[in-house]
Design an enzyme around this catalytic site. Structure first.
Site, PDB file in Angstrom:
ATOM      1  N   ILE A  17     -21.562   3.100  -2.295  1.00  0.00           N
ATOM      2  CA  ILE A  17     -21.234   1.832  -1.525  1.00  0.00           C
ATOM      3  C   ILE A  17     -20.487   0.911  -2.538  1.00  0.00           C
ATOM      4  O   ILE A  17     -19.332   0.077  -2.166  1.00  0.00           O
ATOM      5  CB  ILE A  17     -22.338   1.254  -0.793  1.00  0.00           C
ATOM      6  CG1 ILE A  17     -22.856   1.961   0.249  1.00  0.00           C
ATOM      7  CG2 ILE A  17     -22.062  -0.347  -0.350  1.00  0.00           C
ATOM      8  CD1 ILE A  17     -24.330   1.786   0.720  1.00  0.00           C
ATOM      9  N   ASP A  36     -22.587  -1.252 -13.893  1.00  0.00           N
ATOM     10  CA  ASP A  36     -23.583  -0.071 -13.419  1.00  0.00           C
ATOM     11  C   ASP A  36     -24.220   0.358 -14.767  1.00  0.00           C
ATOM     12  O   ASP A  36     -23.841  -0.282 -15.845  1.00  0.00           O
ATOM     13  CB  ASP A  36     -22.764   0.975 -12.676  1.00  0.00           C
ATOM     14  CG  ASP A  36     -23.749   1.876 -11.883  1.00  0.00           C
ATOM     15  OD1 ASP A  36     -24.793   2.378 -12.300  1.00  0.00           O
ATOM     16  OD2 ASP A  36     -23.434   1.943 -10.667  1.00  0.00           O
ATOM     17  N   ASP A  57     -28.150  -2.643 -17.310  1.00  0.00           N
ATOM     18  CA  ASP A  57     -29.182  -2.379 -16.630  1.00  0.00           C
ATOM     19  C   ASP A  57     -29.717  -3.606 -15.758  1.00  0.00           C
ATOM     20  O   ASP A  57     -30.323  -4.386 -16.870  1.00  0.00           O
ATOM     21  CB  ASP A  57     -30.278  -1.524 -17.392  1.00  0.00           C
ATOM     22  CG  ASP A  57     -31.481  -1.181 -16.689  1.00  0.00           C
ATOM     23  OD1 ASP A  57     -31.766  -1.749 -15.681  1.00  0.00           O
ATOM     24  OD2 ASP A  57     -32.367  -0.321 -17.410  1.00  0.00           O
ATOM     25  N   VAL A  58     -29.669  -3.516 -14.393  1.00  0.00           N
ATOM     26  CA  VAL A  58     -30.082  -4.864 -13.905  1.00  0.00           C
ATOM     27  C   VAL A  58     -31.609  -5.226 -14.069  1.00  0.00           C
ATOM     28  O   VAL A  58     -32.046  -6.397 -13.842  1.00  0.00           O
ATOM     29  CB  VAL A  58     -29.650  -5.002 -12.523  1.00  0.00           C
ATOM     30  CG1 VAL A  58     -28.005  -4.982 -12.412  1.00  0.00           C
ATOM     31  CG2 VAL A  58     -30.258  -3.884 -11.820  1.00  0.00           C
ATOM     32  N   ASN A  84     -25.883  -5.301  -5.382  1.00  0.00           N
ATOM     33  CA  ASN A  84     -25.853  -3.944  -4.444  1.00  0.00           C
ATOM     34  C   ASN A  84     -26.646  -2.790  -5.204  1.00  0.00           C
ATOM     35  O   ASN A  84     -27.037  -1.671  -4.255  1.00  0.00           O
ATOM     36  CB  ASN A  84     -24.505  -3.512  -4.197  1.00  0.00           C
ATOM     37  CG  ASN A  84     -24.152  -2.092  -3.822  1.00  0.00           C
ATOM     38  OD1 ASN A  84     -24.744  -1.753  -2.545  1.00  0.00           O
ATOM     39  ND2 ASN A  84     -23.873  -1.205  -4.780  1.00  0.00           N
ATOM     40  N   TYR A 157     -39.524   1.814  -1.185  1.00  0.00           N
ATOM     41  CA  TYR A 157     -38.092   1.399  -0.706  1.00  0.00           C
ATOM     42  C   TYR A 157     -38.003   0.442   0.512  1.00  0.00           C
ATOM     43  O   TYR A 157     -37.468  -0.408   0.294  1.00  0.00           O
ATOM     44  CB  TYR A 157     -37.360   2.744  -0.495  1.00  0.00           C
ATOM     45  CG  TYR A 157     -36.010   2.526  -0.047  1.00  0.00           C
ATOM     46  CD1 TYR A 157     -34.970   2.246  -1.245  1.00  0.00           C
ATOM     47  CD2 TYR A 157     -35.492   2.579   1.128  1.00  0.00           C
ATOM     48  CE1 TYR A 157     -33.669   2.076  -0.831  1.00  0.00           C
ATOM     49  CE2 TYR A 157     -34.120   2.058   1.343  1.00  0.00           C
ATOM     50  CZ  TYR A 157     -33.132   2.580   0.530  1.00  0.00           C
ATOM     51  OH  TYR A 157     -31.927   1.758   0.709  1.00  0.00           O
ATOM     52  N   PRO A 187     -27.114  -1.119   5.704  1.00  0.00           N
ATOM     53  CA  PRO A 187     -26.435   0.160   6.008  1.00  0.00           C
ATOM     54  C   PRO A 187     -27.603   0.716   6.621  1.00  0.00           C
ATOM     55  O   PRO A 187     -28.768   0.699   6.567  1.00  0.00           O
ATOM     56  CB  PRO A 187     -25.974   0.562   4.676  1.00  0.00           C
ATOM     57  CG  PRO A 187     -25.985  -0.689   3.645  1.00  0.00           C
ATOM     58  CD  PRO A 187     -26.913  -1.547   4.079  1.00  0.00           C
ATOM     59  N   GLY A 188     -27.128   1.911   7.336  1.00  0.00           N
ATOM     60  CA  GLY A 188     -27.898   2.761   7.959  1.00  0.00           C
ATOM     61  C   GLY A 188     -27.974   4.037   7.289  1.00  0.00           C
ATOM     62  O   GLY A 188     -28.656   4.065   6.230  1.00  0.00           O
ATOM     63  N   VAL A 190     -25.808   6.453   5.050  1.00  0.00           N
ATOM     64  CA  VAL A 190     -24.519   6.360   4.243  1.00  0.00           C
ATOM     65  C   VAL A 190     -24.165   7.689   3.459  1.00  0.00           C
ATOM     66  O   VAL A 190     -25.231   8.019   2.638  1.00  0.00           O
ATOM     67  CB  VAL A 190     -24.236   5.180   3.610  1.00  0.00           C
ATOM     68  CG1 VAL A 190     -22.768   4.970   3.283  1.00  0.00           C
ATOM     69  CG2 VAL A 190     -24.720   3.840   4.433  1.00  0.00           C
TER      70      VAL A 190
HETATM   71  N1  LIG Z   1     -26.572   5.446   1.107  1.00  0.00           N
HETATM   72  C1  LIG Z   1     -27.669   4.732   2.074  1.00  0.00           C
HETATM   73  O1  LIG Z   1     -27.614   5.458   3.406  1.00  0.00           O
HETATM   74  C2  LIG Z   1     -28.041   3.554   2.158  1.00  0.00           C
HETATM   75  C3  LIG Z   1     -28.749   2.911   3.351  1.00  0.00           C
HETATM   76  C4  LIG Z   1     -29.083   1.625   3.066  1.00  0.00           C
HETATM   77  C5  LIG Z   1     -29.082   0.854   1.922  1.00  0.00           C
HETATM   78  N2  LIG Z   1     -28.299   1.531   0.954  1.00  0.00           N
HETATM   79  C6  LIG Z   1     -28.428   0.622  -0.104  1.00  0.00           C
HETATM   80  O2  LIG Z   1     -27.013   0.595  -0.830  1.00  0.00           O
HETATM   81  C7  LIG Z   1     -27.029   0.328  -2.189  1.00  0.00           C
HETATM   82  C8  LIG Z   1     -26.182   1.269  -2.858  1.00  0.00           C
HETATM   83  O3  LIG Z   1     -26.584   2.318  -2.370  1.00  0.00           O
HETATM   84  P1  LIG Z   1     -25.655   3.862  -2.575  1.00  0.00           P
HETATM   85  O4  LIG Z   1     -25.856   4.583  -1.224  1.00  0.00           O
HETATM   86  O5  LIG Z   1     -24.184   3.552  -2.885  1.00  0.00           O
HETATM   87  O6  LIG Z   1     -26.364   4.655  -3.764  1.00  0.00           O
HETATM   88  P2  LIG Z   1     -25.798   5.276  -4.974  1.00  0.00           P
HETATM   89  O7  LIG Z   1     -27.056   5.987  -5.809  1.00  0.00           O
HETATM   90  O8  LIG Z   1     -24.664   6.077  -4.745  1.00  0.00           O
HETATM   91  O9  LIG Z   1     -25.541   3.928  -5.799  1.00  0.00           O
HETATM   92  C9  LIG Z   1     -26.479   3.132  -6.537  1.00  0.00           C
HETATM   93  C10 LIG Z   1     -25.889   2.536  -7.762  1.00  0.00           C
HETATM   94  O10 LIG Z   1     -26.952   1.609  -8.372  1.00  0.00           O
HETATM   95  C11 LIG Z   1     -26.997   2.118  -9.974  1.00  0.00           C
HETATM   96  N3  LIG Z   1     -28.331   1.588 -10.456  1.00  0.00           N
HETATM   97  C12 LIG Z   1     -29.284   2.024 -10.086  1.00  0.00           C
HETATM   98  N4  LIG Z   1     -30.262   1.474 -10.894  1.00  0.00           N
HETATM   99  C13 LIG Z   1     -29.557   0.479 -11.734  1.00  0.00           C
HETATM  100  C14 LIG Z   1     -30.049  -0.297 -12.627  1.00  0.00           C
HETATM  101  N5  LIG Z   1     -31.530  -0.532 -13.058  1.00  0.00           N
HETATM  102  N6  LIG Z   1     -28.982  -1.148 -13.174  1.00  0.00           N
HETATM  103  C15 LIG Z   1     -27.667  -1.044 -12.619  1.00  0.00           C
HETATM  104  N7  LIG Z   1     -27.357  -0.259 -11.808  1.00  0.00           N
HETATM  105  C16 LIG Z   1     -28.283   0.580 -11.218  1.00  0.00           C
HETATM  106  C17 LIG Z   1     -26.813   3.464  -9.871  1.00  0.00           C
HETATM  107  O11 LIG Z   1     -26.452   3.785 -11.250  1.00  0.00           O
HETATM  108  C18 LIG Z   1     -25.742   3.941  -8.814  1.00  0.00           C
HETATM  109  O12 LIG Z   1     -24.297   3.969  -9.215  1.00  0.00           O
HETATM  110  C19 LIG Z   1     -28.494   0.488  -2.581  1.00  0.00           C
HETATM  111  O13 LIG Z   1     -29.070  -0.923  -2.776  1.00  0.00           O
HETATM  112  C20 LIG Z   1     -29.030   1.141  -1.530  1.00  0.00           C
HETATM  113  O14 LIG Z   1     -30.511   1.071  -1.630  1.00  0.00           O
HETATM  114  C21 LIG Z   1     -27.898   2.777   0.920  1.00  0.00           C
END
Ligand SMILES: NC(=O)c1ccc[n+]([C@@H]2O[C@H](COP(=O)([O-])OP(=O)(O)OC[C@H]3O[C@@H](n4cnc5c(N)ncnc54)[C@H](O)[C@@H]3O)[C@@H](O)[C@H]2O)c1
Length: 262
Positions: A17, A36, A57-58, A84, A157, A187-188, A190
């Site tokens: 995302i 990231d 690292d956040v 995010n 989560y 999001p749902g 993804v």
């Molecule tokens: N994929 C889905 O279906 C979905 C649905 C609802 C919500 N979300 C939310 O959307 C957001 C993005 O998810 P995504 O699907 O792109 O997942 P993803 O795993 O592709 O991306 C998440 C990113 O966060 C980074 N991250 C994790 N821990 C971190 C830290 N300590 N410091 C800095 N960066 C860190 C990871 O390295 C990764 O690149 C998340 O918050 C996730 O919970 C995703």
């Protein structure tokens, strides 16, 4: 271009995302700081888009200070935060350990709060955005997991994402007087690396093959197709841009109709 010159900080920018949003906002003329974790592809993405990369690292306070400082050092202001970054783990409720709980909540809720707090401290001191009545915009990534009445295979989560909706609204109330808005996207299902992990972990628990959990999850989506990261990026672009200026404290479900109502 509706985001021409707008400065944006994206956490989790190397993920599905985050990357789709970085591409979309860059296309609309925004200037981006993409962050990231070390070892991610964030530098490659930033180089490709001609934007700024920062590894951080956040969950570390020193890293948060550094990443929030970056747009102010470069541009003297930050118009939009896209807060995010997130992690997930699929496991039965009774198997959740304290360290697993802490890991998920540290990234998904505690870090989201402290990144938002650090940004808001600076944002409220900056002038109004050019051509706007607002000083800045805070955007979080929550999830429909916040709404589904819980999910026993993703208990930490789901709790973390309900928390993100809550802190989005606290911030909306606190900072309205400063002309800073706060909203989140939910999001749902993804198609990103996070869902590949969910598919693996959920499938292993049920004895399913690769892709089976995903197929089950997307079977009943009213709009009839799985969600892409671009579906989310478009709504984030709307929240980052001028057309959403009169919205604050909102949680926008972007899920093809999986969850309707509250
Ligand atoms: N994929 C889905 O279906 C979905 C649905 C609802 C919500 N979300 C939310 O959307 C957001 C993005 O998810 P995504 O699907 O792109 O997942 P993803 O795993 O592709 O991306 C998440 C990113 O966060 C980074 N991250 C994790 N821990 C971190 C830290 N300590 N410091 C800095 N960066 C860190 C990871 O390295 C990764 O690149 C998340 O918050 C996730 O919970 C995703």
């Amino acid at each position: 271009m509706s985001l021409d010159g707008r400065t944006v900080l994206i956490t989790g920018a190397a993920g599905g995302i985050g990357t789709a949003t970085a591409r979309r906002l860059a296309r609309e003329g925004a200037r981006l700081v993409l962050t990231d974790v070390p070892g991610s592809s964030v530098e490659k993405l930033a180089a490709e888009l001609g934007q700024v990369a920062l590894t951080a690292d956040v969950t570390r306070a020193a890293d948060v200070a550094r990443l929030v400082d970056e747009p102010y050092r470069r541009w003297g202001r930050l118009d939009v935060l896209f807060n995010n970054a997130g992690v997930v783990r699929v496991q039965p409720l009774l198997d959740v350990t304290e360290s697993e709980w802490d890991r998920v909540l540290a990234v998904n809720l505690k870090a989201v709060f402290f990144v938002m707090q650090a940004v808001a401290r600076r944002m409220r001191e900056q002038p109004i955005m050019p051509g706007s009545e607002l000083r800045g915009k805070l955007i979080q990534t929550a999830s429909i997991a916040a709404y589904r009445g819980g999910n026993p295979l993703m208990t930490p989560y789901s709790a973390s994402k309900a928390g993100v909706v809550s802190l989005t609204r606290s911030a909306a109330q606190e900072f309205a007087r400063d002309r800073i808005t706060s909203n989140c996207v939910c999001p749902g299902a993804v198609d990103t690396p996070m869902w590949q992990q969910i598919d693996r972990e959920w499938g292993a628990l049920e004895g399913w093959g690769e892709g089976d959990a995903w197929k089950r999850r997307i079977r009943n989506i009213p709009l009839g197709r799985p969600e892409t990261a671009d579906d989310v990026a478009g709504v984030v672009a709307f929240l980052a841009g001028p057309d959403s200026d009169y919205m604050t404290g909102q949680a926008l479900k972007v899920d093809g109709g999986l969850v309707m109502g509250d």
